[in-house]
Design a protein around this motif. Structure first.
Motif, PDB file in Angstrom:
ATOM      1  N   ILE A 126       0.915   9.125   5.124  1.00 39.71           N
ATOM      2  CA  ILE A 126       0.176   8.418   6.394  1.00 39.71           C
ATOM      3  C   ILE A 126       1.575   7.565   6.925  1.00 39.71           C
ATOM      4  O   ILE A 126       2.366   6.960   6.026  1.00 39.71           O
ATOM      5  N   VAL A 142      -0.444   1.332   7.714  1.00 37.21           N
ATOM      6  CA  VAL A 142      -1.738   1.526   7.765  1.00 37.21           C
ATOM      7  C   VAL A 142      -2.702   0.448   7.002  1.00 37.21           C
ATOM      8  O   VAL A 142      -2.321   0.268   5.792  1.00 37.21           O
ATOM      9  N   ASP A 152      -6.348   0.912   7.260  1.00 33.84           N
ATOM     10  CA  ASP A 152      -7.673   1.089   7.085  1.00 33.84           C
ATOM     11  C   ASP A 152      -7.619   2.781   7.038  1.00 33.84           C
ATOM     12  O   ASP A 152      -6.971   3.682   7.711  1.00 33.84           O
ATOM     13  N   VAL A 153      -8.430   3.534   5.794  1.00 29.86           N
ATOM     14  CA  VAL A 153      -8.406   4.781   5.450  1.00 29.86           C
ATOM     15  C   VAL A 153      -9.773   5.288   5.639  1.00 29.86           C
ATOM     16  O   VAL A 153     -10.147   6.085   4.715  1.00 29.86           O
ATOM     17  N   TYR A 166     -11.565   8.905   5.656  1.00 26.57           N
ATOM     18  CA  TYR A 166     -11.827   9.696   4.325  1.00 26.57           C
ATOM     19  C   TYR A 166     -13.167   9.372   3.703  1.00 26.57           C
ATOM     20  O   TYR A 166     -13.727  10.424   3.219  1.00 26.57           O
ATOM     21  N   GLU A 199     -12.962   5.950  -2.593  1.00 24.92           N
ATOM     22  CA  GLU A 199     -11.547   5.416  -2.831  1.00 24.92           C
ATOM     23  C   GLU A 199     -11.565   4.829  -4.636  1.00 24.92           C
ATOM     24  O   GLU A 199     -12.658   4.032  -4.901  1.00 24.92           O
ATOM     25  N   ARG A 207      -6.543   1.235  -4.994  1.00 20.14           N
ATOM     26  CA  ARG A 207      -5.345   1.112  -3.978  1.00 20.14           C
ATOM     27  C   ARG A 207      -4.324   0.366  -4.387  1.00 20.14           C
ATOM     28  O   ARG A 207      -4.603  -0.890  -5.065  1.00 20.14           O
ATOM     29  N   SER A 225      -3.248   4.906  -1.677  1.00 17.42           N
ATOM     30  CA  SER A 225      -4.774   4.917  -1.856  1.00 17.42           C
ATOM     31  C   SER A 225      -5.160   6.092  -2.664  1.00 17.42           C
ATOM     32  O   SER A 225      -4.704   7.449  -2.044  1.00 17.42           O
ATOM     33  N   LEU A 270      -3.205   9.322  -0.679  1.00 17.47           N
ATOM     34  CA  LEU A 270      -2.797   8.677   0.762  1.00 17.47           C
ATOM     35  C   LEU A 270      -1.544   8.137   0.527  1.00 17.47           C
ATOM     36  O   LEU A 270      -1.552   7.009  -0.649  1.00 17.47           O
ATOM     37  N   SER A 323       4.582  11.768   7.504  1.00 20.44           N
ATOM     38  CA  SER A 323       3.438  11.985   8.037  1.00 20.44           C
ATOM     39  C   SER A 323       3.409  13.110   9.163  1.00 20.44           C
ATOM     40  O   SER A 323       4.292  13.193   9.826  1.00 20.44           O
ATOM     41  N   PHE A 348      -4.643  11.041  11.076  1.00 18.05           N
ATOM     42  CA  PHE A 348      -3.342  11.028  10.653  1.00 18.05           C
ATOM     43  C   PHE A 348      -2.608  12.130  10.812  1.00 18.05           C
ATOM     44  O   PHE A 348      -1.354  12.387  10.215  1.00 18.05           O
TER      45      PHE A 348
END
Length: 130
Positions: free
Chosen positions: A14, A18, A20-21, A24, A32, A35, A46, A57, A68, A120
């Motif tokens: 990614i 970043v 905010d994921v 997913y 998750e 992290r 993550s 990620l 990415s 992404f």
């Protein structure tokens, strides 16, 4: 000595910066697991799981071969995810921000499939046997 079975765990790159994921989690139903954040709060790594299948990620590195998909406006891989209901996964992913790249349809080789591109740039193929 314990025998370790190979487990496929893709690492998806990614862009740097970043924070905010949630796509997913909301779009794919991932959980998750852990992290690792940078000092500024952006995501370094993550670790996520979809029904026990782990993937990571990872922010872009200095390795020129790992980047990415957004950097080059495309991806060199499609991530196949076998699911019970292809249409439901497509709708969930689109509602969370994915773009349809191939609509759901049945194929003569016995699969129902549809593809989306996540925010992404990663391409996901939802599929099931028919």
């Amino acid at each position: 000595m314990e025998t370790v079975r190979p487990v496929f765990a893709p690492q998806l790159y990614i862009p740097n910066g970043v924070r905010d994921v949630d796509f997913y989690i909301n779009g794919l139903g991932a959980v998750e697991l852990r992290r690792f954040s940078n000092d500024d709060g952006t995501i370094h790594v993550s670790e996520l799981s979809i029904n026990g299948a782990i993937f990571h990620l990872h922010e872009e590195t200095r390795n020129p071969a790992s980047f990415s998909p957004l950097r080059h406006q495309g991806s060199t891989v499609t991530i196949g995810l076998f699911v019970d209901d292809v249409d439901a996964y497509m709708a969930r992913a689109v509602a969370a921000g994915a773009k349809v790249t191939s609509p759901v349809q049945d194929y003569d080789y016995g699969y129902r499939q549809g593809d989306v591109m996540d925010p992404f740039g990663h391409v996901w193929m939802f599929e099931s046997r028919i």
